[in-house]
Design a protein around this motif. Structure first.
Motif, PDB file in Angstrom:
ATOM      1  N   LEU A  43       0.848  -1.193   0.000  1.00 15.02           N
ATOM      2  CA  LEU A  43       0.000   0.000   0.000  1.00 15.02           C
ATOM      3  C   LEU A  43       0.884   1.244   0.000  1.00 15.02           C
ATOM      4  O   LEU A  43       1.754   1.392   0.856  1.00 15.02           O
ATOM      5  CB  LEU A  43      -0.882   0.019   1.247  1.00 15.02           C
ATOM      6  CG  LEU A  43      -2.195  -0.755   1.202  1.00 15.02           C
ATOM      7  CD1 LEU A  43      -1.941  -2.251   1.155  1.00 15.02           C
ATOM      8  CD2 LEU A  43      -3.065  -0.410   2.391  1.00 15.02           C
ATOM      9  N   LEU A  90      -7.624   2.530  -2.348  1.00 17.67           N
ATOM     10  CA  LEU A  90      -8.210   2.326  -1.025  1.00 17.67           C
ATOM     11  C   LEU A  90      -8.260   3.640  -0.270  1.00 17.67           C
ATOM     12  O   LEU A  90      -7.255   4.350  -0.152  1.00 17.67           O
ATOM     13  CB  LEU A  90      -7.381   1.317  -0.224  1.00 17.67           C
ATOM     14  CG  LEU A  90      -7.397  -0.108  -0.771  1.00 17.67           C
ATOM     15  CD1 LEU A  90      -6.201  -0.890  -0.254  1.00 17.67           C
ATOM     16  CD2 LEU A  90      -8.687  -0.810  -0.373  1.00 17.67           C
ATOM     17  N   GLY A  99      -1.072   6.193  14.880  1.00 11.98           N
ATOM     18  CA  GLY A  99      -1.649   4.905  14.523  1.00 11.98           C
ATOM     19  C   GLY A  99      -2.239   4.116  15.660  1.00 11.98           C
ATOM     20  O   GLY A  99      -2.574   2.960  15.469  1.00 11.98           O
ATOM     21  N   GLY A 102      -5.525   2.848  14.649  1.00 15.76           N
ATOM     22  CA  GLY A 102      -5.577   2.211  13.343  1.00 15.76           C
ATOM     23  C   GLY A 102      -6.446   2.986  12.378  1.00 15.76           C
ATOM     24  O   GLY A 102      -7.003   4.032  12.698  1.00 15.76           O
ATOM     25  N   TYR A 103      -6.548   2.491  11.204  1.00 17.84           N
ATOM     26  CA  TYR A 103      -7.373   3.092  10.156  1.00 17.84           C
ATOM     27  C   TYR A 103      -8.543   2.174   9.851  1.00 17.84           C
ATOM     28  O   TYR A 103      -8.433   0.953   9.957  1.00 17.84           O
ATOM     29  CB  TYR A 103      -6.572   3.254   8.863  1.00 17.84           C
ATOM     30  CG  TYR A 103      -5.475   4.269   8.888  1.00 17.84           C
ATOM     31  CD1 TYR A 103      -4.712   4.488   7.756  1.00 17.84           C
ATOM     32  CD2 TYR A 103      -5.174   5.014  10.027  1.00 17.84           C
ATOM     33  CE1 TYR A 103      -3.694   5.413   7.745  1.00 17.84           C
ATOM     34  CE2 TYR A 103      -4.148   5.936  10.024  1.00 17.84           C
ATOM     35  CZ  TYR A 103      -3.412   6.130   8.879  1.00 17.84           C
ATOM     36  OH  TYR A 103      -2.393   7.039   8.867  1.00 17.84           O
ATOM     37  N   PHE A 105     -10.682   1.136   6.638  1.00 15.51           N
ATOM     38  CA  PHE A 105     -10.581   1.209   5.180  1.00 15.51           C
ATOM     39  C   PHE A 105     -11.931   0.965   4.528  1.00 15.51           C
ATOM     40  O   PHE A 105     -12.780   0.232   5.051  1.00 15.51           O
ATOM     41  CB  PHE A 105      -9.604   0.149   4.658  1.00 15.51           C
ATOM     42  CG  PHE A 105      -8.160   0.527   4.790  1.00 15.51           C
ATOM     43  CD1 PHE A 105      -7.462   0.228   5.952  1.00 15.51           C
ATOM     44  CD2 PHE A 105      -7.491   1.167   3.760  1.00 15.51           C
ATOM     45  CE1 PHE A 105      -6.120   0.577   6.078  1.00 15.51           C
ATOM     46  CE2 PHE A 105      -6.150   1.514   3.883  1.00 15.51           C
ATOM     47  CZ  PHE A 105      -5.461   1.218   5.036  1.00 15.51           C
ATOM     48  N   GLY A 106     -12.101   1.561   3.364  1.00 15.41           N
ATOM     49  CA  GLY A 106     -13.214   1.209   2.508  1.00 15.41           C
ATOM     50  C   GLY A 106     -12.931  -0.097   1.783  1.00 15.41           C
ATOM     51  O   GLY A 106     -11.855  -0.683   1.933  1.00 15.41           O
TER      52      GLY A 106
ATOM     53  N   LEU B  34       1.036  -2.083  13.689  1.00 20.22           N
ATOM     54  CA  LEU B  34      -0.282  -2.676  13.479  1.00 20.22           C
ATOM     55  C   LEU B  34      -0.192  -3.769  12.430  1.00 20.22           C
ATOM     56  O   LEU B  34       0.674  -3.732  11.551  1.00 20.22           O
ATOM     57  CB  LEU B  34      -1.277  -1.603  12.998  1.00 20.22           C
ATOM     58  CG  LEU B  34      -1.413  -0.341  13.865  1.00 20.22           C
ATOM     59  CD1 LEU B  34      -0.451   0.762  13.417  1.00 20.22           C
ATOM     60  CD2 LEU B  34      -2.840   0.177  13.814  1.00 20.22           C
ATOM     61  N   TYR B  36      -2.696  -5.689   9.578  1.00 17.57           N
ATOM     62  CA  TYR B  36      -3.942  -5.675   8.848  1.00 17.57           C
ATOM     63  C   TYR B  36      -4.043  -6.949   8.034  1.00 17.57           C
ATOM     64  O   TYR B  36      -3.052  -7.485   7.554  1.00 17.57           O
ATOM     65  CB  TYR B  36      -4.016  -4.470   7.900  1.00 17.57           C
ATOM     66  CG  TYR B  36      -4.356  -3.180   8.576  1.00 17.57           C
ATOM     67  CD1 TYR B  36      -3.375  -2.429   9.216  1.00 17.57           C
ATOM     68  CD2 TYR B  36      -5.662  -2.708   8.595  1.00 17.57           C
ATOM     69  CE1 TYR B  36      -3.696  -1.245   9.860  1.00 17.57           C
ATOM     70  CE2 TYR B  36      -5.987  -1.521   9.228  1.00 17.57           C
ATOM     71  CZ  TYR B  36      -5.009  -0.801   9.854  1.00 17.57           C
ATOM     72  OH  TYR B  36      -5.314   0.364  10.484  1.00 17.57           O
ATOM     73  N   LYS B  38      -6.090  -8.690   4.682  1.00 20.88           N
ATOM     74  CA  LYS B  38      -6.820  -8.262   3.484  1.00 20.88           C
ATOM     75  C   LYS B  38      -7.194  -9.471   2.634  1.00 20.88           C
ATOM     76  O   LYS B  38      -6.331 -10.244   2.204  1.00 20.88           O
ATOM     77  CB  LYS B  38      -5.985  -7.280   2.669  1.00 20.88           C
ATOM     78  CG  LYS B  38      -6.762  -6.691   1.489  1.00 20.88           C
ATOM     79  CD  LYS B  38      -5.916  -5.755   0.685  1.00 20.88           C
ATOM     80  CE  LYS B  38      -6.739  -5.119  -0.435  1.00 20.88           C
ATOM     81  NZ  LYS B  38      -7.311  -6.119  -1.357  1.00 20.88           N
ATOM     82  N   PRO B  44      -8.396  -3.585   3.559  1.00 17.67           N
ATOM     83  CA  PRO B  44      -7.733  -4.187   4.723  1.00 17.67           C
ATOM     84  C   PRO B  44      -8.561  -3.976   5.985  1.00 17.67           C
ATOM     85  O   PRO B  44      -9.219  -2.947   6.147  1.00 17.67           O
ATOM     86  CB  PRO B  44      -6.411  -3.422   4.823  1.00 17.67           C
ATOM     87  CG  PRO B  44      -6.217  -2.792   3.490  1.00 17.67           C
ATOM     88  CD  PRO B  44      -7.586  -2.512   2.964  1.00 17.67           C
ATOM     89  N   PHE B  46      -8.329  -4.069  10.281  1.00 17.70           N
ATOM     90  CA  PHE B  46      -7.402  -4.018  11.409  1.00 17.70           C
ATOM     91  C   PHE B  46      -7.482  -5.317  12.206  1.00 17.70           C
ATOM     92  O   PHE B  46      -8.557  -5.832  12.491  1.00 17.70           O
ATOM     93  CB  PHE B  46      -7.754  -2.827  12.299  1.00 17.70           C
ATOM     94  CG  PHE B  46      -7.018  -2.790  13.597  1.00 17.70           C
ATOM     95  CD1 PHE B  46      -7.655  -3.112  14.776  1.00 17.70           C
ATOM     96  CD2 PHE B  46      -5.683  -2.437  13.634  1.00 17.70           C
ATOM     97  CE1 PHE B  46      -6.989  -3.085  15.982  1.00 17.70           C
ATOM     98  CE2 PHE B  46      -5.001  -2.407  14.839  1.00 17.70           C
ATOM     99  CZ  PHE B  46      -5.654  -2.719  16.015  1.00 17.70           C
ATOM    100  N   PHE B  89      -0.650  -7.333   6.126  1.00 20.91           N
ATOM    101  CA  PHE B  89       0.222  -6.165   6.032  1.00 20.91           C
ATOM    102  C   PHE B  89       0.664  -5.730   7.417  1.00 20.91           C
ATOM    103  O   PHE B  89      -0.154  -5.592   8.335  1.00 20.91           O
ATOM    104  CB  PHE B  89      -0.510  -4.989   5.367  1.00 20.91           C
ATOM    105  CG  PHE B  89      -0.768  -5.188   3.898  1.00 20.91           C
ATOM    106  CD1 PHE B  89      -2.012  -5.597   3.457  1.00 20.91           C
ATOM    107  CD2 PHE B  89       0.230  -4.946   2.967  1.00 20.91           C
ATOM    108  CE1 PHE B  89      -2.262  -5.777   2.103  1.00 20.91           C
ATOM    109  CE2 PHE B  89      -0.002  -5.120   1.613  1.00 20.91           C
ATOM    110  CZ  PHE B  89      -1.249  -5.539   1.182  1.00 20.91           C
TER     111      PHE B  89
END
Lengths: 114, 115
Positions: A43, A90, A99, A102-103, A105-106, B34, B36, B38, B44, B46, B89
């Motif tokens: 990514l 993404l 962080g 966390g994120y 995501f779509g 972190l 992830y 996918k 992705p 978490f 990831f």
């Protein structure tokens, strides 16, 4: 359930077209991000925004621009699509700049430029 | 300069055994790490994180270990299940001004769980 929604799952566009990828989040997050995912490259960050009307370049901004007119919406624009922009795009949002949370995501937009 | 490295593009593990995914980093300013997961054609999701002041974090079948002196972390999945087959990831973040924007991702490891 919190959500990041990308408007299209699959898109096919012609070389030279202007392309808009839309992303909306319902979590009231200030931070939003656009990544692209390519096999073997992981990514890579294109652009991000930490506030409305604010934008910052990521690692690979060339050929792209973004717009953040409202907190919940972050748009990625391909000014003149090229075949090397064929990729999975993404969008993500986060509560903090760091962080720890966390994120989210779509589901991604698979863009093919022909 | 790749700040987060996953050196194994793929890993095959038998169902029921332990899966170990590895990640190395170079930026000593990273404060959170972190993982992830996918699936194809999805974004992705978490999985688990760890602060740089910890050396272990556990959540059910998933445990992340951090060796700060070696700048190395690993994700352990025990026991491995077919639904664990995905690309994993590794990602890291810095405080604002720490030398990286957003999350920095590795290139991913494709985990395949064999029946």
């Amino acid at each position: 359930d919190v959500k990041v929604t990308q408007s299209s799952r699959y898109l096919v566009k012609r070389t030279g077209e202007k392309v808009f990828l839309e992303c909306v989040q319902d979590m009231d997050h200030e931070n939003m991000f656009w990544y692209r995912q390519d096999p073997g490259l992981g990514l890579r960050l294109i652009y991000f925004s930490y506030d409305v009307k604010m934008k910052e370049k990521g690692d690979i901004p060339e050929g792209y621009s973004v717009s953040r007119e409202k907190k919940e919406r972050f748009s990625l624009i391909l000014e003149s699509a090229s075949t090397n922009q064929t990729s999975m795009y993404l969008c993500a949002s986060s509560l903090t700049q760091g962080g720890s949370y966390g994120y989210t995501f779509g589901s991604g937009t698979r863009l093919t430029v022909v | 300069d790749q700040q987060v490295k996953q050196n194994s593009p793929s890993l095959s593990v038998q169902e029921g055994r332990i899966s170990i995914l590895n990640c190395d980093y170079t930026n000593s300013m990273f404060d959170y790490f972190l993982w992830y997961k996918k699936y194809p054609a999805e974004g992705p999701t978490f999985l688990i994180s760890i602060s740089s002041i910890k050396d272990k974090n556990e959540d059910g079948r998933f445990t992340v270990f951090l060796n700060k002196s070696a700048k190395h972390l690993s994700l352990h999945i025990v026991p491995s299940q077919p639904g664990d087959s995905a690309v994993y990831f590794c990602a890291a973040s810095t405080p604002v001004g720490g030398g990286a924007d957003g999350l920095t991702f590795g290139k991913g490891t494709h985990l395949i769980i064999q029946p």
